[in-house]
Enzyme design. Structure first.
Site, PDB file in Angstrom:
ATOM      1  N   GLY A 102     -16.791   7.255  11.795  1.00  0.00           N
ATOM      2  CA  GLY A 102     -15.676   6.312  11.923  1.00  0.00           C
ATOM      3  C   GLY A 102     -14.599   6.831  12.863  1.00  0.00           C
ATOM      4  N   GLU A 143     -14.442   1.165   7.008  1.00  0.00           N
ATOM      5  CA  GLU A 143     -14.641   1.456   5.581  1.00  0.00           C
ATOM      6  C   GLU A 143     -15.395   2.769   5.535  1.00  0.00           C
ATOM      7  OE1 GLU A 143     -13.407  -0.199   3.197  1.00  0.00           O
ATOM      8  OE2 GLU A 143     -12.960  -2.136   4.088  1.00  0.00           O
ATOM      9  N   CYS A 154     -20.020   4.559  -1.774  1.00  0.00           N
ATOM     10  CA  CYS A 154     -18.788   5.077  -1.166  1.00  0.00           C
ATOM     11  C   CYS A 154     -17.698   5.247  -2.210  1.00  0.00           C
ATOM     12  CB  CYS A 154     -18.334   4.151  -0.062  1.00  0.00           C
ATOM     13  SG  CYS A 154     -18.275   2.440  -0.603  1.00  0.00           S
ATOM     14  N   GLY A 169     -19.300   3.390   7.031  1.00  0.00           N
ATOM     15  CA  GLY A 169     -20.115   4.592   7.156  1.00  0.00           C
ATOM     16  C   GLY A 169     -19.285   5.828   6.902  1.00  0.00           C
ATOM     17  N   LYS A 195     -25.664  -4.228  13.510  1.00  0.00           N
ATOM     18  CA  LYS A 195     -26.590  -3.096  13.617  1.00  0.00           C
ATOM     19  C   LYS A 195     -26.755  -2.460  12.244  1.00  0.00           C
ATOM     20  CE  LYS A 195     -26.488   1.187  14.284  1.00  0.00           C
ATOM     21  NZ  LYS A 195     -27.608   1.546  13.387  1.00  0.00           N
ATOM     22  N   GLU A 214     -17.655  14.650   0.139  1.00  0.00           N
ATOM     23  CA  GLU A 214     -18.506  13.579  -0.370  1.00  0.00           C
ATOM     24  C   GLU A 214     -19.959  14.060  -0.414  1.00  0.00           C
ATOM     25  OE1 GLU A 214     -18.847  10.122   2.147  1.00  0.00           O
ATOM     26  OE2 GLU A 214     -18.431   8.903   0.379  1.00  0.00           O
TER      27      GLU A 214
HETATM   28  P1  NAD Z   1     -23.166   7.125   9.082  1.00  0.00           P
HETATM   29  O1  NAD Z   1     -21.725   7.163   9.425  1.00  0.00           O
HETATM   30  O2  NAD Z   1     -24.027   8.225   9.508  1.00  0.00           O
HETATM   31  O3  NAD Z   1     -23.846   5.802   9.675  1.00  0.00           O
HETATM   32  C1  NAD Z   1     -23.322   4.524   9.435  1.00  0.00           C
HETATM   33  C2  NAD Z   1     -23.795   3.599  10.534  1.00  0.00           C
HETATM   34  O4  NAD Z   1     -23.226   4.030  11.769  1.00  0.00           O
HETATM   35  C3  NAD Z   1     -25.311   3.578  10.734  1.00  0.00           C
HETATM   36  O5  NAD Z   1     -25.713   2.260  11.074  1.00  0.00           O
HETATM   37  C4  NAD Z   1     -25.489   4.506  11.922  1.00  0.00           C
HETATM   38  O6  NAD Z   1     -26.641   4.225  12.673  1.00  0.00           O
HETATM   39  C5  NAD Z   1     -24.238   4.208  12.739  1.00  0.00           C
HETATM   40  N1  NAD Z   1     -23.822   5.275  13.646  1.00  0.00           N
HETATM   41  C6  NAD Z   1     -24.033   6.619  13.521  1.00  0.00           C
HETATM   42  N2  NAD Z   1     -23.491   7.273  14.579  1.00  0.00           N
HETATM   43  C7  NAD Z   1     -22.928   6.330  15.376  1.00  0.00           C
HETATM   44  C8  NAD Z   1     -22.199   6.378  16.608  1.00  0.00           C
HETATM   45  N3  NAD Z   1     -21.949   7.522  17.249  1.00  0.00           N
HETATM   46  N4  NAD Z   1     -21.751   5.221  17.139  1.00  0.00           N
HETATM   47  C9  NAD Z   1     -21.965   4.049  16.510  1.00  0.00           C
HETATM   48  N5  NAD Z   1     -22.656   3.934  15.364  1.00  0.00           N
HETATM   49  C10 NAD Z   1     -23.121   5.063  14.789  1.00  0.00           C
HETATM   50  O7  NAD Z   1     -23.190   6.885   7.525  1.00  0.00           O
HETATM   51  P2  NAD Z   1     -24.467   6.759   6.583  1.00  0.00           P
HETATM   52  O8  NAD Z   1     -24.975   8.139   6.398  1.00  0.00           O
HETATM   53  O9  NAD Z   1     -25.371   5.689   7.063  1.00  0.00           O
HETATM   54  O10 NAD Z   1     -23.775   6.190   5.254  1.00  0.00           O
HETATM   55  C11 NAD Z   1     -23.161   6.994   4.335  1.00  0.00           C
HETATM   56  C12 NAD Z   1     -21.656   7.020   4.548  1.00  0.00           C
HETATM   57  O11 NAD Z   1     -21.117   5.698   4.505  1.00  0.00           O
HETATM   58  C13 NAD Z   1     -20.939   7.768   3.472  1.00  0.00           C
HETATM   59  O12 NAD Z   1     -20.018   8.664   4.016  1.00  0.00           O
HETATM   60  C14 NAD Z   1     -20.199   6.692   2.690  1.00  0.00           C
HETATM   61  O13 NAD Z   1     -19.049   7.082   2.056  1.00  0.00           O
HETATM   62  C15 NAD Z   1     -19.934   5.682   3.715  1.00  0.00           C
HETATM   63  N6  NAD Z   1     -19.774   4.369   3.094  1.00  0.00           N
HETATM   64  C16 NAD Z   1     -18.522   3.824   3.000  1.00  0.00           C
HETATM   65  C17 NAD Z   1     -18.340   2.597   2.394  1.00  0.00           C
HETATM   66  C18 NAD Z   1     -16.992   1.953   2.277  1.00  0.00           C
HETATM   67  O14 NAD Z   1     -16.921   0.763   2.040  1.00  0.00           O
HETATM   68  N7  NAD Z   1     -15.920   2.671   2.434  1.00  0.00           N
HETATM   69  C19 NAD Z   1     -19.435   1.927   1.881  1.00  0.00           C
HETATM   70  C20 NAD Z   1     -20.689   2.518   1.978  1.00  0.00           C
HETATM   71  C21 NAD Z   1     -20.839   3.743   2.606  1.00  0.00           C
END
Ligand code: NAD
Length: 488
Positions: A241, A258, A292, A236, A183, A391
């Site tokens: 998470g 992650e 990230c 994310g 997804k 962040e």
């Molecule tokens: P997000 O957590 O909002 O979304 C990430 C993904 O999760 C998206 O596909 C979203 O649709 C999905 N999602 C959202 N709510 C959900 C739920 N309740 N159940 C299941 N899936 C759900 O994050 P974002 O805004 O897309 O990305 C930015 C974040 O990602 C930042 O906090 C960043 O630090 C983190 N990130 C971490 C890494 C790493 O490797 N540690 C890498 C890149 C980004």
């Protein structure tokens, strides 16, 4: 604005069981080019029923299909073919990434796409090398272990590296013999949908790699709850998470996370200051700070703080902002209006907290109608400020001075995160001691933001657990089975 020369901008459907399909309820949503704030194309939006179809397809492909049963070397060959196809379509994939995620085309073409192909190729090599062990157990027994694919993997990916972070999961999962439902973020679905098609063209059987863009709260949540999914691989935010981890408990799904970071980039007075300034600028402004592992806290020994900031300002001023399809662009727009608002909100917070704004801090309307923020540097911040703890996920550097090594370490480790860290020094002993003391999954010494398919990546503490890349990632996609043969 430059028009894409290679990317297909027609409406996109979900990819389920090897076929492009509309969402069951017919829902679509436009995906937007953040440089222009204009829609690119309509994309089907998966909901619970679509995710169910995709999981069933992946389940069939795992339980009955050839993928986990075929000769491992043949799986590897198909992954190599996929990597070749990705390179063959590099211009197209780079354009999709540039217009959908706001990445400068030069970056997408020279980093995201080739590195993604390299990761697939690397795991293609691993497919035939995932082995168990013979174990020196009781004398009257012969005991060995098998490593078997974990099953159906649900991969949930964010918008900042839509292709790369998906591929970090696809490579090891497919090499291990798992099948998948990916997804992508609803904000950036295009590149992964295309790679799903390329996987089919490479000969990966239908149902092995399904791609279902859609909102997190419906499509993502449905994937996490689905009893047909054996493992969730999530990248994310920490907040999402945490919620996913709770949900996974209901069906005891395997989960790797992650998550976010507030990574320190620690500059000692004995460092090559020019190199450190280059590393600090690349560490925070690469991918407009939507990284990230961004080196968002720059901890600098007080006596060189002024000098470092001047050098950073001079370098940041050269980062041309503009159309992401222009090869001269070096700094793209934030991915969405929401992200732009969030970043400007953090800038206001930093000012209110008393940090000194020495560069940027505002929208750059001259760069285009999209969501551009000027590279921003706060000086004289403290580690306790919100801009040093939370962040921001934008091009905002928080510079914090320190007076000695112990203070540097206390500050570097003084957040809830632990994803990455940088150290700049010419003293080799200090470099090793600091690398050992930093609580982070990756430590870069006299460099920043460098990656390799062989080098594992992941978090300590609230930056998550499990590792991506390297042989370590395979642990997350395999089960170990112990077999006892009675010899008595
Ligand atoms: P997000 O957590 O909002 O979304 C990430 C993904 O999760 C998206 O596909 C979203 O649709 C999905 N999602 C959202 N709510 C959900 C739920 N309740 N159940 C299941 N899936 C759900 O994050 P974002 O805004 O897309 O990305 C930015 C974040 O990602 C930042 O906090 C960043 O630090 C983190 N990130 C971490 C890494 C790493 O490797 N540690 C890498 C890149 C980004």
């Amino acid at each position: 604005m430059i028009a894409p020369a290679h990317a297909d901008l027609s409406p996109r459907r979900l990819l389920i069981d090897g076929k492009p399909v509309a969402a069951r309820d017919g829902r679509t949503s436009p995906t937007v080019n953040p440089a222009t704030a204009e829609p690119i194309c309509e994309v089907a939006q998966a909901d619970v029923a679509d995710v169910d179809l995709a999981v069933r397809a992946a389940r069939r492909a795992f339980d009955e299909g050839p993928w986990p049963r075929m000769n491992a070397g043949e799986r590897g060959r198909l992954l190599h073919r996929l990597a070749d196809l990705m390179i063959g379509h590099a211009d197209e994939l780079a354009e999709l990434e540039a217009i959908d995620a706001g990445k400068p085309i030069t970056e997408a073409r020279h980093v995201d796409v080739p590195f993604s192909a390299e990761v697939i190729e690397y795991y293609g090599g691993w497919a035939s090398k995932i082995t168990g062990e013979t174990l020196p157990a009781r004398d009257e027994s012969f005991v060995y272990s098998l490593r078997e694919p974990v099953g159906v993997v649900g991969a949930i990916v964010p918008w900042n590296f839509p292709l790369l972070l998906a591929v970090w999961k696809v490579g090891p999962a497919l090499a291990a013999g798992c099948t998948m439902v990916v997804k992508p973020s609803e904000t950036t679905p295009l590149s992964m949908l295309r790679v799903g098609e390329l996987a089919l063209a490479a000969g990966v059987p239908p149902g092995v790699l399904n791609v279902v863009p859609g909102p997190g709260s419906s499509a993502g949540d449905a994937l996490v709850r689905h009893p047909g999914v054996d493992k969730i691989a999530f990248t994310g935010s920490t907040a999402v998470g945490q919620e996913i981890m709770r949900r996974c408990a209901d069906t005891v799904k395997r989960v790797t996370l992650e998550l976010g970071g507030k990574s320190p980039n620690v500059v000692f007075a004995d460092a090559d200051l020019d190199a450190a300034a280059r590393g600090a600028v690349a560490g925070i402004f690469y991918n407009k700070g939507e990284v990230c592992a961004a080196g968002s806290r720059i901890l600098v020994e007080r006596e060189v703080a002024g000098e470092l900031i001047e050098r950073m300002k001079a370098r940041a001023a050269k980062l041309t902002q503009g159309d992401t399809l222009d090869p001269k662009t070096r700094l793209g727009p934030q991915v969405s209006q929401a992200q732009l608002n969030k970043v400007l909100g953090w800038v206001a917070r930093g000012r209110a907290e008393g940090a000194k704004l020495v560069l940027g801090g505002e929208r750059n309307a001259e760069a285009g109608p999209g969501y551009f923020v000027r590279p921003t540097i706060f000086a004289d911040a403290t580690n306790e400020m919100a801009i040093a703890q939370e962040e921001i996920f934008g091009p905002v550097a928080t510079v914090i001075p320190f007076d000695d090594l112990d203070q540097a370490l206390a500050r570097a480790n003084g957040t809830r995160y632990g994803l990455a860290a940088g150290v700049w020094t010419r003293d080799v002993k200090k470099a090793h001691r600091v690398a050992r003391a930093l609580q982070a999954g990756t430590v870069w010494v006299n460099c920043y933001n460098v990656y390799d398919p062989a080098a594992s990546f992941g978090g300590f503490r609230q930056s998550g657990f499990g590792r991506e890349l390297g042989s370590a990632a395979l642990e997350g996609y395999t089960e170990r089975k112990t077999v006892w043969i009675d010899l008595g």
